[in-house]
Design a protein around this motif. Structure first.
Motif, short mmCIF file in Angstrom:
data_model
loop_
_atom_site.label_atom_id
_atom_site.label_comp_id
_atom_site.label_asym_id
_atom_site.label_seq_id
_atom_site.Cartn_x
_atom_site.Cartn_y
_atom_site.Cartn_z
N ARG A 111 0.81 -1.22 0.00
CA ARG A 111 0.00 0.00 0.00
C ARG A 111 0.84 1.27 0.00
NH1 ARG A 111 -3.94 0.69 4.37
NH2 ARG A 111 -4.48 2.44 3.06
N SER A 112 2.14 1.16 0.15
CA SER A 112 2.98 2.35 0.21
C SER A 112 3.82 2.47 -1.05
CB SER A 112 3.89 2.32 1.44
OG SER A 112 4.79 1.23 1.35
N ARG A 113 4.12 3.70 -1.38
CA ARG A 113 4.96 4.02 -2.52
C ARG A 113 6.02 5.01 -2.04
NH1 ARG A 113 2.31 0.29 -3.62
NH2 ARG A 113 0.60 0.16 -5.09
N GLU A 114 7.29 4.61 -2.07
CA GLU A 114 8.36 5.53 -1.70
C GLU A 114 8.92 6.15 -2.97
OE1 GLU A 114 12.19 5.70 1.32
OE2 GLU A 114 11.39 3.75 0.71
N MET A 115 9.11 7.47 -2.93
CA MET A 115 9.50 8.22 -4.12
C MET A 115 10.66 9.15 -3.82
SD MET A 115 5.73 9.42 -5.35
CE MET A 115 4.37 8.24 -5.42
N ASP A 116 11.51 9.34 -4.82
CA ASP A 116 12.52 10.39 -4.79
C ASP A 116 11.97 11.56 -5.59
OD1 ASP A 116 14.45 9.18 -3.22
OD2 ASP A 116 15.64 8.46 -4.93
N PHE A 117 12.21 12.77 -5.07
CA PHE A 117 11.70 14.00 -5.69
C PHE A 117 12.85 14.94 -5.99
CE2 PHE A 117 8.38 12.47 -2.83
CZ PHE A 117 7.29 12.43 -3.68
N SER A 118 12.67 15.75 -7.05
CA SER A 118 13.65 16.80 -7.33
C SER A 118 12.95 18.00 -7.98
CB SER A 118 14.76 16.30 -8.26
OG SER A 118 14.24 15.97 -9.53
N VAL A 119 13.50 19.17 -7.67
CA VAL A 119 13.13 20.42 -8.35
C VAL A 119 14.39 20.92 -9.02
CG1 VAL A 119 12.48 22.84 -8.06
CG2 VAL A 119 11.28 21.08 -6.77
N ARG A 120 14.30 21.14 -10.33
CA ARG A 120 15.42 21.70 -11.09
C ARG A 120 14.98 23.01 -11.72
NH1 ARG A 120 16.60 16.39 -11.12
NH2 ARG A 120 18.79 15.82 -11.07
N VAL A 121 15.82 24.02 -11.59
CA VAL A 121 15.57 25.30 -12.26
C VAL A 121 16.16 25.17 -13.66
CG1 VAL A 121 15.95 27.79 -12.21
CG2 VAL A 121 15.75 26.52 -10.05
N VAL A 122 15.29 25.27 -14.67
CA VAL A 122 15.75 25.09 -16.06
C VAL A 122 15.91 26.43 -16.79
CG1 VAL A 122 14.87 22.74 -16.25
CG2 VAL A 122 13.42 24.65 -16.93
N ALA A 123 15.28 27.48 -16.26
CA ALA A 123 15.44 28.83 -16.82
C ALA A 123 15.23 29.83 -15.70
CB ALA A 123 14.45 29.08 -17.95
N ARG A 124 15.92 30.97 -15.80
CA ARG A 124 15.86 31.99 -14.74
C ARG A 124 16.02 33.37 -15.36
NH1 ARG A 124 18.95 30.74 -9.44
NH2 ARG A 124 16.85 30.14 -8.83
N GLY A 125 15.37 34.33 -14.74
CA GLY A 125 15.50 35.72 -15.18
C GLY A 125 16.93 36.21 -15.07
N ASP A 126 17.30 37.10 -15.96
CA ASP A 126 18.64 37.71 -15.96
C ASP A 126 18.47 39.21 -16.11
OD1 ASP A 126 21.27 38.46 -16.22
OD2 ASP A 126 21.62 37.34 -18.09
N THR A 127 18.16 39.87 -14.98
CA THR A 127 17.85 41.30 -15.02
C THR A 127 19.06 42.16 -15.39
OG1 THR A 127 18.19 41.43 -12.63
CG2 THR A 127 15.92 41.14 -13.41
N SER A 128 20.27 41.59 -15.40
CA SER A 128 21.44 42.37 -15.83
C SER A 128 21.35 42.73 -17.31
CB SER A 128 22.73 41.59 -15.55
OG SER A 128 22.83 40.47 -16.40
N ARG A 129 20.51 41.97 -18.06
CA ARG A 129 20.33 42.24 -19.49
C ARG A 129 19.04 42.98 -19.79
NH1 ARG A 129 19.58 38.26 -22.83
NH2 ARG A 129 18.84 36.73 -21.34
N GLY A 130 18.20 43.21 -18.79
CA GLY A 130 16.93 43.90 -18.97
C GLY A 130 15.88 43.32 -18.04
#
Length: 144
Positions: free
Chosen positions: A99-118
């Protein structure tokens, strides 16, 4: 006229049986309304809520039920998540019980703002930035 909804609707059958290595990934844009701290930082609870979303889909696919999150055994906040980030959030089955499910989780940042360019400039991160990891357990109803 609409028909009455039955008091109990049995869960729909799973797409496929739960197998170690199965996984799902969601893509998500982090809205600026979720920034809580200086530098447009988002709190860690945001990542945990996303883990609940991918766990839910994985349980639906394997068990025909949303499941219920029981616990986390490890959570690591490795890099900041910011408003304006584009994320990939993944869950992978690492253990399947009756009845149980063990899971590995991840959050990856694939794009991000670059305010140095605007003010609206952004860049794709190659490789993506691993921001959050965890291991968690979800419980599903008995098969039958």
């Amino acid at each position: 006229m609409t028909e009455p909804v039955p008091a109990h609707t049995p869960p729909s059958p799973a797409t496929r049986p739960a197998t170690v290595g199965m996984g799902v990934t969601h893509a998500r844009y982090v809205p600026y309304s979720h920034a809580h701290y200086a530098g447009d930082l988002v709190d860690g609870a945001y990542s945990l809520a996303l883990f609940g979303d991918v766990a839910t889909e994985l349980c639906i696919r394997t068990d025909g039920d949303e499941g219920l999150f029981a616990s986390y055994s490890d959570v690591q906040f490795l890099a900041p998540v910011r408003a304006g980030d584009c994320l990939e959030v993944s869950a992978t089955l690492v253990r399947v019980g009756s009845r149980s499910r063990e899971m590995d989780f991840s959050v990856r940042v694939v794009a991000r703002g670059d305010t140095s360019r605007g003010v609206s400039a952004a860049e794709v991160l190659d490789p993506p930035l691993l921001a959050t990891t965890a291991r968690g357990t979800v419980v599903v109803p008995p098969a039958g």
